[in-house]
Scaffold this active site. Structure first.
Site, PDB file in Angstrom:
ATOM      1  N   GLU A   1      -0.789  -1.128  16.107  1.00 55.56           N
ATOM      2  CA  GLU A   1      -1.330  -0.072  15.602  1.00 55.56           C
ATOM      3  C   GLU A   1      -2.342   0.154  16.830  1.00 55.56           C
ATOM      4  OE1 GLU A   1      -3.739   0.142  11.912  1.00 55.56           O
ATOM      5  OE2 GLU A   1      -5.118   1.282  13.144  1.00 55.56           O
TER       6      GLU A   1
ATOM      7  N   CYS B   1       0.825  -1.157  -0.027  1.00 55.06           N
ATOM      8  CA  CYS B   1       0.049  -0.029  -0.003  1.00 55.06           C
ATOM      9  C   CYS B   1       0.798   1.271   0.084  1.00 55.06           C
ATOM     10  CB  CYS B   1      -1.054  -0.062   1.103  1.00 55.06           C
ATOM     11  SG  CYS B   1       0.152  -0.144   2.747  1.00 55.06           S
TER      12      CYS B   1
ATOM     13  N   SER C   1       0.408 -10.616   9.833  1.00 57.18           N
ATOM     14  CA  SER C   1      -0.127  -9.596   9.086  1.00 57.18           C
ATOM     15  C   SER C   1      -1.754  -9.501   9.315  1.00 57.18           C
ATOM     16  CB  SER C   1       0.178  -9.579   7.548  1.00 57.18           C
ATOM     17  OG  SER C   1      -0.522  -8.748   6.970  1.00 57.18           O
ATOM     18  N   SER C   2      -2.337  -8.732   9.769  1.00 58.00           N
ATOM     19  CA  SER C   2      -3.737  -8.723  10.135  1.00 58.00           C
ATOM     20  C   SER C   2      -4.514  -8.531   8.952  1.00 58.00           C
ATOM     21  CB  SER C   2      -4.043  -7.417  10.876  1.00 58.00           C
ATOM     22  OG  SER C   2      -5.263  -7.123  10.941  1.00 58.00           O
TER      23      SER C   2
ATOM     24  N   CYS D   1       2.014   5.736   9.292  1.00 57.07           N
ATOM     25  CA  CYS D   1       1.138   5.875   8.181  1.00 57.07           C
ATOM     26  C   CYS D   1      -0.003   6.986   8.437  1.00 57.07           C
ATOM     27  CB  CYS D   1       0.389   4.465   7.738  1.00 57.07           C
ATOM     28  SG  CYS D   1      -0.740   5.083   6.207  1.00 57.07           S
TER      29      CYS D   1
ATOM     30  N   THR E   1      -7.009  -0.092  11.497  1.00 56.82           N
ATOM     31  CA  THR E   1      -7.229   0.487   9.978  1.00 56.82           C
ATOM     32  C   THR E   1      -7.047  -0.899   8.898  1.00 56.82           C
ATOM     33  OG1 THR E   1      -4.779   0.307   9.746  1.00 56.82           O
ATOM     34  CG2 THR E   1      -6.021   2.612  10.092  1.00 56.82           C
TER      35      THR E   1
ATOM     36  N   HIS F   1       4.928  -5.851   8.780  1.00 56.89           N
ATOM     37  CA  HIS F   1       4.642  -7.103   9.267  1.00 56.89           C
ATOM     38  C   HIS F   1       4.859  -8.337   8.095  1.00 56.89           C
ATOM     39  CE1 HIS F   1       1.992  -6.207  12.809  1.00 56.89           C
ATOM     40  NE2 HIS F   1       3.047  -6.333  13.242  1.00 56.89           N
TER      41      HIS F   1
ATOM     42  N   HIS G   1      -1.589  -5.881  18.766  1.00 58.66           N
ATOM     43  CA  HIS G   1      -1.200  -5.513  17.423  1.00 58.66           C
ATOM     44  C   HIS G   1      -0.573  -4.055  17.643  1.00 58.66           C
ATOM     45  CE1 HIS G   1      -1.425  -3.698  13.268  1.00 58.66           C
ATOM     46  NE2 HIS G   1      -1.531  -5.079  12.982  1.00 58.66           N
TER      47      HIS G   1
ATOM     48  N   SER H   1       1.889  -5.630   3.154  1.00 60.46           N
ATOM     49  CA  SER H   1       3.096  -5.742   3.494  1.00 60.46           C
ATOM     50  C   SER H   1       3.845  -6.602   2.913  1.00 60.46           C
ATOM     51  CB  SER H   1       3.148  -5.634   5.098  1.00 60.46           C
ATOM     52  OG  SER H   1       2.438  -6.910   5.574  1.00 60.46           O
TER      53      SER H   1
HETATM   54  S1  SF4 Z   1      -2.380  -0.930   5.565  1.00 53.64           S
HETATM   55 FE1  SF4 Z   1      -1.492   0.326   7.031  1.00 53.64          FE
HETATM   56  S2  SF4 Z   1       0.338   1.244   6.220  1.00 53.64           S
HETATM   57 FE2  SF4 Z   1      -0.991   0.534   4.395  1.00 53.64          FE
HETATM   58  S3  SF4 Z   1      -2.223   2.315   4.101  1.00 53.64           S
HETATM   59 FE3  SF4 Z   1      -3.538   0.948   5.467  1.00 53.64          FE
HETATM   60  S4  SF4 Z   1      -2.892   1.912   7.449  1.00 53.64           S
HETATM   61 FE4  SF4 Z   1      -1.237   2.868   6.109  1.00 53.64          FE
END
Ligand code: SF4
Length: 390
Positions: free
Chosen positions: A168, A46, A301-302, A138, A236, A76, A166, A363
């Site tokens: 975040e 992303c 990785s969530s 981010c 997120t 992650h 986690h 990721s």
């Molecule tokens: S997955 Fe995480 S790092 Fe990627 S845009 Fe969404 S919040 Fe940002």
């Protein structure tokens, strides 16, 4: 270590693009021998991850002679974190932490805060040590932070749809408590239903707390006192459809409190755009009912886990793997919801036509996904794809 060659489109060293994945993604599907390969338009790195890796590279160039540390995993993904170590960046916390590293820190050190952000205590510690901090948080992660701060200011308890522990969610919880508020983390619909049962007065506080994950609530949280005014946010990277359903169920359970007890319920969607786009594109792809669906990403990785759940919702055999080495006579994948690593036999039909769908978490380097595609072709007895054959 010599840094890899720059990728021509972005010009920074930490890119992991693959021409093969670019072409498969653009084509949407391709036939190779008995295999039909599907790939969604939106997958993989992303914007937030790209940005964090570019910031690491910039920091390395800006401070070539200073010790550089990562507070914890930058993202992650095992490959990317291994690359960080090869670039001479050491870890302060987590499974790769250098022993005693935190005590060693001085004002000559550079510390990178990962894309998930950090706890307030951690930021204060770095400030006290006088470190040069490179904060790659981010901007999408700032959204739940801002909303949680607003809830605290207005006297609401923050309900977080997320995972206890986690990175975040830890950062959001720490922000809430430092602003003097309370939080409660619900991970899924089961925990939400338990909370709803409490809100309807059918169970007591002890039963509620016994059914939630240890650490799910702020210190001093008392269900009887702190659930009349609640505001929902999401980590997120959660499954968007589940977050919406959690909002609906909580709203319904809160109605008696809102009408009779002066309670209130607020709901604010903080799922990030990349997570939403990847889930939507995956949903469209699995609607074609592939024979199997491989979701590539770190096991912690969530967002990758939630892409696999999109496959589950479509009743497609979905496997969360972390790279090509997960594939052989048996497939090693992360089981849902237990999170255990399990091995699956006979995951790839030995003959006849097979449709295989692929995607990758936010990721996951495209290069890892490309290696997974080639491994599947090899195991199916098909010719490997040249980058430009698609
Ligand atoms: S997955 Fe995480 S790092 Fe990627 S845009 Fe969404 S919040 Fe940002």
């Amino acid at each position: 270590m010599t840094p890899p060659e720059s990728y021509p489109e972005t010009g920074h060293r930490y890119t992991y693009r693959s021409a093969l994945v670019d072409r498969l993604r653009a084509a949407g599907q391709v036939r190779v021998g008995r295999l039909r390969l599907l790939m969604p338009q939106s997958l993989g790195f992303c914007w937030g991850v790209d940005r964090a890796l570019a910031m690491v590279q910039d920091a390395r160039q800006r401070f070539p002679d200073r010790r550089m540390w990562l507070l914890n995993s930058i993202i992650h993904n095992p490959k990317v974190n291994a690359d960080m170590r090869e670039f001479g960046i050491r870890f302060l916390k987590g499974k790769h932490a250098a022993p005693g590293a935190l005590e060693e820190l001085t004002d000559k050190d550079v510390v990178i805060v990962p894309a998930f952000s950090a706890m307030i205590e951690e930021m204060q510690f770095l400030k006290e040590r006088g470190c040069e901090v490179v904060d790659t948080t981010c901007p999408w992660v700032i959204k739940p932070h801002k909303r949680a701060e607003k809830y605290v200011r207005e006297g609401y308890t923050t309900i977080i749809h997320g995972t206890v522990g986690h990175d975040e969610t830890r950062s959001t919880c720490s922000l809430v408590t430092h602003r003097g508020g309370h939080f409660l983390v619900v991970h899924d619909l089961g925990e939400t239903d338990l909370l709803c049962t409490f809100l309807r007065g059918k169970i007591d506080s002890a039963e509620l707390m016994a059914g939630l994950h240890p650490g799910a609530a702020s210190e001093g949280f008392r269900p009887a006192d702190h659930l009349d005014r609640i505001g929902l946010i999401n980590q997120t990277t959660m499954l968007a459809s589940e977050s919406r359903e959690i909002g609906n169920r909580l709203k319904s359970a809160m109605e008696p409190r809102m009408s009779e007890l002066g309670g209130d319920f607020l709901d604010f969607d903080t799922i990030c755009r990349a997570t939403q786009d990847n889930q939507d594109a995956t949903s469209a792809m699995v609607a074609e009912s592939p024979d199997l669906f491989l979701v590539v990403g770190g096991f912690d990785s969530s967002n990758t886990n939630n892409l696999a759940r999109v496959g589950d919702a479509a009743f497609v055999p979905a496997y969360h793997i972390d790279g090509p080495t997960s594939l052989g006579d048996v497939l090693t994948c992360r089981e849902r919801p237990s999170g255990r690593l399990i091995q699956v036999k006979d995951w790839l039909p030995k003959d006849g036509p097979v449709t295989v769908a692929f995607t990758a978490g936010a990721s996951t380097p495209d290069t890892v996904l490309a290696d997974v595609v080639q491994r599947v072709l090899q195991l199916a007895g098909a010719t490997p794809l040249d980058d430009f054959m698609v």
